[in-house]
Scaffold this active site. Structure first.
Site, PDB file in Angstrom:
ATOM      1  N   ASP A 213      -4.316 -18.273   2.211  1.00  0.00           N
ATOM      2  CA  ASP A 213      -3.345 -19.599   2.675  1.00  0.00           C
ATOM      3  C   ASP A 213      -1.991 -19.064   2.176  1.00  0.00           C
ATOM      4  O   ASP A 213      -1.583 -18.503   1.107  1.00  0.00           O
ATOM      5  CB  ASP A 213      -3.672 -20.752   1.570  1.00  0.00           C
ATOM      6  CG  ASP A 213      -2.860 -21.771   1.930  1.00  0.00           C
ATOM      7  OD1 ASP A 213      -3.028 -22.469   2.971  1.00  0.00           O
ATOM      8  OD2 ASP A 213      -2.268 -22.427   1.119  1.00  0.00           O
ATOM      9  N   GLU A 272      -2.471 -16.004   6.306  1.00  0.00           N
ATOM     10  CA  GLU A 272      -1.631 -17.201   7.213  1.00  0.00           C
ATOM     11  C   GLU A 272      -0.343 -16.832   6.790  1.00  0.00           C
ATOM     12  O   GLU A 272      -0.035 -17.118   5.598  1.00  0.00           O
ATOM     13  CB  GLU A 272      -2.032 -18.302   6.565  1.00  0.00           C
ATOM     14  CG  GLU A 272      -1.557 -19.506   7.579  1.00  0.00           C
ATOM     15  CD  GLU A 272      -0.964 -20.670   6.621  1.00  0.00           C
ATOM     16  OE1 GLU A 272      -0.597 -21.651   7.143  1.00  0.00           O
ATOM     17  OE2 GLU A 272      -0.993 -20.602   5.589  1.00  0.00           O
TER      18      GLU A 272
END
Ligand code: NOJ
Length: 528
Positions: A213, A272
């Site tokens: 993330d 990401e």
């Protein structure tokens, strides 16, 4: 690299991830196994047949960890335990085993930029006070102004409002996202040691990889200087040159992840990183960093052959420089679903199907978001059900991301469409979703579900699609075309009028092709 066994062929070998099709599951929204209106791990296990028949190689589970759910589970209070909303660690083990039995790999989210404010570390930091080792795990600072009542710098939080929150003793802590998500201090070796423990915990359990993330956010610039906010447009946006992200120091964190992962054979990590520049993005997949990184330029590209071509070309060139495959994605839980972005309704459906045949025929890995295979659109939800923190934090101006997180329709004619036994689903499902259910689409050979099934099967069978061979072909205005291997041609007509169909035998097309024309908003795979 492709091994045929009984049943479906299976990606094997150390590099399985290079051309795999990953399927993102947003656990709250995939399938509810215990009837409380919220998706869970048992629900996922019960629906694995759907994923096996779809033909995906791996799943990515968005967070299912213990969390107060201030940001849909990206506020993690215990990264090595399952939230009771989703089940137990035993349920996770059972899901993992059942997926592996079907030759489906399992990857999970890891959230290294922040913890939940309910994580014991943050609670200890609050109790311990300024200057303590407990506070040094996060980014606490004194405020500006004579009484310290101004935030330490001018950074906005991604969800709106300032990126700083004041605690009762007067200090401020940094949160790039919600106040319930305090940023960790990656200059503190305790933090990297903790993430090594977390990675090993899940790999020891058998997971095949991670989705990292906000992989571009862990390092902060020294001195935390003010940002130039001249071009700042509001929540959920990043600036071209944004001090909050893509600092060189993040690469050290990613190298640490890689060193740990290299102790375990055949594992992968995808990052990401919303970095607008292909060359900077490629730095995330240098040989000692992540294995893959999402190419968000295709997500950001409007429906246009020119924009698609630039997004594809830029990524192919930049990734080739570092020897990494591209990673294509059209939708996820943070962006408006692509059928809606491309115009919605019949037009959005046609374009969404065509875009799928593009992303599934490019060299590299592809990520599908749950519901892509059903052609789901974003849902306009009433104000009172919105849960994304962006809605409140933006002063009720930005509706946030709930519209792409509505539970999946499985069967039947009315909500909850087999998603749950409870009609009180965590977000309401539109009454008109009957034709979008898995059950309804299986009965229609022209459905989007059947298109995805055929495309994934063909992708496994067509050796041209497994390697990196790719060459652009001449195409009429508003179109693009490329060759994969010596014999496979892919063409997209993103224009408004039919064009001449390239020669060849049609293997797959996103809409019905009659005669020798490639209709508007259609893609085709041809054997030449
Ligand atoms: C990116 C995740 O995809 C998003 O859903 C989340 O809100 C932020 N990171 C913060 O963790």
């Amino acid at each position: 690299m492709f091994v045929s066994g009984e049943g479906a062929p299976y990606l094997s070998g150390a590099d399985w991830w290079r051309s795999a099709v990953f399927y993102q599951i947003y656990p709250k929204s995939f399938a509810d196994g215990n009837g409380d209106g919220v998706g869970d791990l048992i629900g996922i296990r019960e629906r694995l047949d759907h994923l096996q028949q779809l033909g995906v190689d791996a799943i990515w589970l968005s967070p299912f960890y213990k969390s107060p759910m201030a940001d849909g589970g990206y506020d993690v209070a215990d990264p090595t335990d399952v939230d009771p909303m989703f089940g137990t660690l035993d349920d996770f083990d059972a899901l993992l085993a059942a997926a592996h039995e079907r030759d489906i790999k399992v990857t999970v989210d890891i959230v290294p930029n922040h913890f939940s404010d309910q994580h014991p570390w943050f609670q200890q930091a609050l109790a311990a006070g300024p200057g303590s080792p407990e506070r040094a795990r996060f980014i606490f600072r004194d405020g500006k102004g004579p009484d310290g009542s101004q935030p330490p710098n001018n950074w906005p939080a991604i969800f709106g409002g300032p990126a700083w929150n004041r605690v009762p003793d007067g200090q401020w802590y940094l949160h790039l996202f919600a106040p319930e998500q305090p940023d960790l201090n990656w200059d503190n070796p305790e933090v990297s040691a903790e993430f090594e423990r977390i990675l090993r915990f899940w790999m020891d359990r058998g997971v095949d990889g991670f989705r990292v993330d906000v992989a571009h956010s862990m390092a902060k610039p020294p001195g935390l200087p003010d940002m130039d906010l001249t071009d700042y447009t509001g929540p959920l946006t990043q600036l071209e040159d944004d001090l909050r992200f893509d600092q060189d120091g993040v690469h050290e964190c990613l190298r640490l992840f890689r060193r740990v992962m290299d102790d375990y054979p055949h594992r992968m990590a995808v990052g990401e990183a919303w970095v607008p520049d292909d060359v900077r993005l490629a730095r995330y997949v240098r040989p000692d960093e992540l294995h893959l990184t999402f190419n968000f330029r295709l997500i950001e590209a409007p429906w246009s052959a020119k924009d698609f071509t630039e997004a594809i070309d830029g990524s192919l060139k930049a990734m080739a420089e570092v020897g990494a495959p591209c990673t294509w994605v059209l939708s996820n839980h943070d962006v408006v679903r692509h059928t809606t972005r491309y115009g919605g309704g019949a037009l959005g459906q046609a374009r969404g199907r065509a875009a799928a045949l593009i992303s599934l025929s490019l060299p590299g890995a592809t990520y599908l978001y749950n519901g892509d295979e059903l052609g789901l659109e974003n849902v306009e939800l009433p104000d009172e059900v919105l849960q994304d923190p962006t809605w409140k934090r933006s002063g009720y101006t930005d509706r946030g991301r709930d519209g792409e997180r509505v539970p999946l329709p499985w069967a039947g004619d009315e909500p909850p469409f087999g998603f749950s036994t409870s009609s009180a689903t965590w977000l309401p499902m539109p009454a008109e979703w009957g034709p979008f259910t898995v059950e309804a689409q299986l009965q229609d050979p022209q459905s989007t579900l059947w298109l995805y099934r055929r495309a994934l099967q063909a992708r496994r069978e067509l050796s041209e699609l497994h390697g990196s061979s790719f060459a652009w072909l001449q195409a009429p205005e508003g179109c693009l075309a490329y060759r994969r291997g010596p014999n496979l041609v892919v063409a997209l007509n993103a224009g408004e009028a039919p064009v001449e169909l390239p020669p060849g035998e049609i293997l797959l097309s996103s809409s019905l092709i009659e005669g020798d024309k490639l209709p508007a908003n259609t893609a085709v795979w041809l054997r030449v």
